[in-house]
Design an enzyme around this catalytic site. Structure first.
Site, short mmCIF file in Angstrom:
data_model
loop_
_atom_site.label_atom_id
_atom_site.label_comp_id
_atom_site.label_asym_id
_atom_site.label_seq_id
_atom_site.Cartn_x
_atom_site.Cartn_y
_atom_site.Cartn_z
N ARG A 147 -11.09 -12.99 8.92
CA ARG A 147 -9.75 -13.02 8.28
C ARG A 147 -9.03 -14.32 8.62
NH1 ARG A 147 -6.49 -8.66 7.68
NH2 ARG A 147 -7.86 -7.47 8.85
N LEU A 200 -2.06 -10.14 7.73
CA LEU A 200 -2.15 -11.71 7.67
C LEU A 200 -2.17 -12.03 8.96
CD1 LEU A 200 0.74 -12.13 4.86
CD2 LEU A 200 -1.76 -12.93 4.68
N ASN A 224 8.27 -9.00 2.67
CA ASN A 224 7.33 -7.76 2.34
C ASN A 224 8.15 -6.50 1.77
OD1 ASN A 224 4.90 -6.37 2.18
ND2 ASN A 224 5.35 -5.48 3.93
N HIS A 236 7.85 -2.50 2.17
CA HIS A 236 7.15 -1.25 2.62
C HIS A 236 7.60 0.02 2.25
CE1 HIS A 236 4.25 0.64 5.68
NE2 HIS A 236 5.69 1.35 5.89
N THR A 292 6.59 -10.53 10.41
CA THR A 292 6.34 -11.25 11.38
C THR A 292 5.13 -10.85 12.21
OG1 THR A 292 7.39 -9.59 12.88
CG2 THR A 292 8.90 -11.30 12.32
N LEU A 308 2.96 -5.74 12.82
CA LEU A 308 2.99 -5.30 11.47
C LEU A 308 4.31 -4.52 11.19
CD1 LEU A 308 0.98 -4.36 9.13
CD2 LEU A 308 0.57 -2.29 10.25
N ASP A 309 4.80 -4.72 9.98
CA ASP A 309 5.91 -3.98 9.44
C ASP A 309 7.15 -3.54 10.51
OD1 ASP A 309 4.38 -3.55 7.37
OD2 ASP A 309 3.60 -1.70 7.94
N GLN A 331 12.65 3.12 -6.96
CA GLN A 331 13.57 2.62 -6.12
C GLN A 331 13.19 1.16 -5.66
OE1 GLN A 331 16.74 3.80 -6.00
NE2 GLN A 331 15.51 5.28 -7.55
N GLU A 332 11.91 0.96 -5.37
CA GLU A 332 11.41 -0.27 -4.83
C GLU A 332 11.73 -1.52 -6.06
OE1 GLU A 332 7.43 -0.45 -3.26
OE2 GLU A 332 7.55 1.42 -2.86
C1 GAR Z 1 4.41 -0.45 -3.29
O1 GAR Z 1 4.52 1.00 -3.36
C2 GAR Z 1 4.48 -0.95 -1.94
O2 GAR Z 1 5.57 -0.77 -1.40
C3 GAR Z 1 3.29 -0.70 -1.22
O3 GAR Z 1 2.21 -0.73 -2.19
C4 GAR Z 1 2.77 -0.61 -3.47
C5 GAR Z 1 2.51 -1.39 -4.46
O4 GAR Z 1 2.72 -1.17 -5.65
N1 GAR Z 1 3.06 -1.65 -0.26
C6 GAR Z 1 2.42 -1.43 0.97
O5 GAR Z 1 2.06 -0.32 1.24
C7 GAR Z 1 2.32 -2.58 2.02
N2 GAR Z 1 1.77 -2.14 3.08
P1 GAR Z 1 2.64 -2.24 -6.93
O6 GAR Z 1 1.60 -2.97 -6.74
O7 GAR Z 1 2.84 -1.57 -8.13
O8 GAR Z 1 3.91 -3.25 -6.83
#
Ligand code: GAR
Length: 192
Positions: A69, A97, A111, A113, A145, A148-149, A177-178
């Site tokens: 890694r 990371l 990030n 999540h 950081t 994790l999360d 929503q993201e």
């Molecule tokens: C998203 O839902 C994001 O929140 C999640 O992966 C998806 C990516 O979708 N991330 C994680 O789970 C990080 N641990 P996308 O490639 O269509 O943006």
């Protein structure tokens, strides 16, 4: 003539579809960013196509080609260091990371999540929220950081869990929503 707006350079890391990347691309002017490079650890990540279509440089760094890694992360660090971005934005980047990476860009890594942190860190967040009979699911943008999360939360958006929701239906609602949340959160960080 329009005044030339100063844009902040950013690098976006992805592993998959890149729908969040797309939302960042579509809102880049409003956020005030220039995406210098989209980096993927997966050759077939659809997000690479999205970047190319938008005329953004792409970089595929194959984690399977590195023994550790840390070695993979060094390759990432080297690439990002050549660009000296203001922020490193993780958008569906599915690799943990190492401390070296996080220290190299301390305070600059964001990030998204798919859960209302601090609940449901890690994977399979939507099924776990349903199984726990939560009223709400959602998404969190946070600083990355070493834990994790768990870094400081920048913004969150919640979505009601309906009785007929499945992990899949919930993931789709949260993802929508993201796409709204991430550009706003990036802008907020840059305005500080
Ligand atoms: C998203 O839902 C994001 O929140 C999640 O992966 C998806 C990516 O979708 N991330 C994680 O789970 C990080 N641990 P996308 O490639 O269509 O943006």
């Amino acid at each position: 003539m329009m005044a030339h707006k100063l844009l902040s350079d950013v690098v976006v890391l992805i592993s998959g579809s890149g729908s969040n990347l797309q939302s960042i691309i579509d809102n880049a002017d409003n956020i005030g960013i220039k995406i210098q490079s989209v980096v993927s650890n997966k050759a077939d990540a659809f997000g690479l196509e999205r970047a190319k279509k938008a005329g953004i440089a792409t970089q595929f760094i194959d984690h399977t080609q590195f023994a550790t890694r840390e070695a993979f992360d060094q390759a990432l660090i080297q690439h990002i260091n050549t660009l000296n971005p203001k922020l490193v934005i993780l958008a569906g980047f599915m690799r943990i990371l190492s401390a070296d990476f996080i220290n190299a860009f301390a305070g600059k890594i964001l990030n998204i999540h798919p859960a209302l942190l601090p609940k449901f860190k890690g994977l399979n967040t939507h099924q776990r929220a349903i199984d726990a009979h939560e009223e709400f699911a959602g998404a969190t943008v946070h600083f990355v950081t070493n834990e994790l999360d768990s870094g400081a939360i920048i913004l969150q958006k919640s979505v009601a869990i309906e009785s007929n929701d499945t992990a899949k239906s919930l993931a789709a609602k949260v993802l929508e929503q993201e796409h709204i949340l991430y550009p706003i959160a990036i802008k907020k960080v840059l305005q500080k």
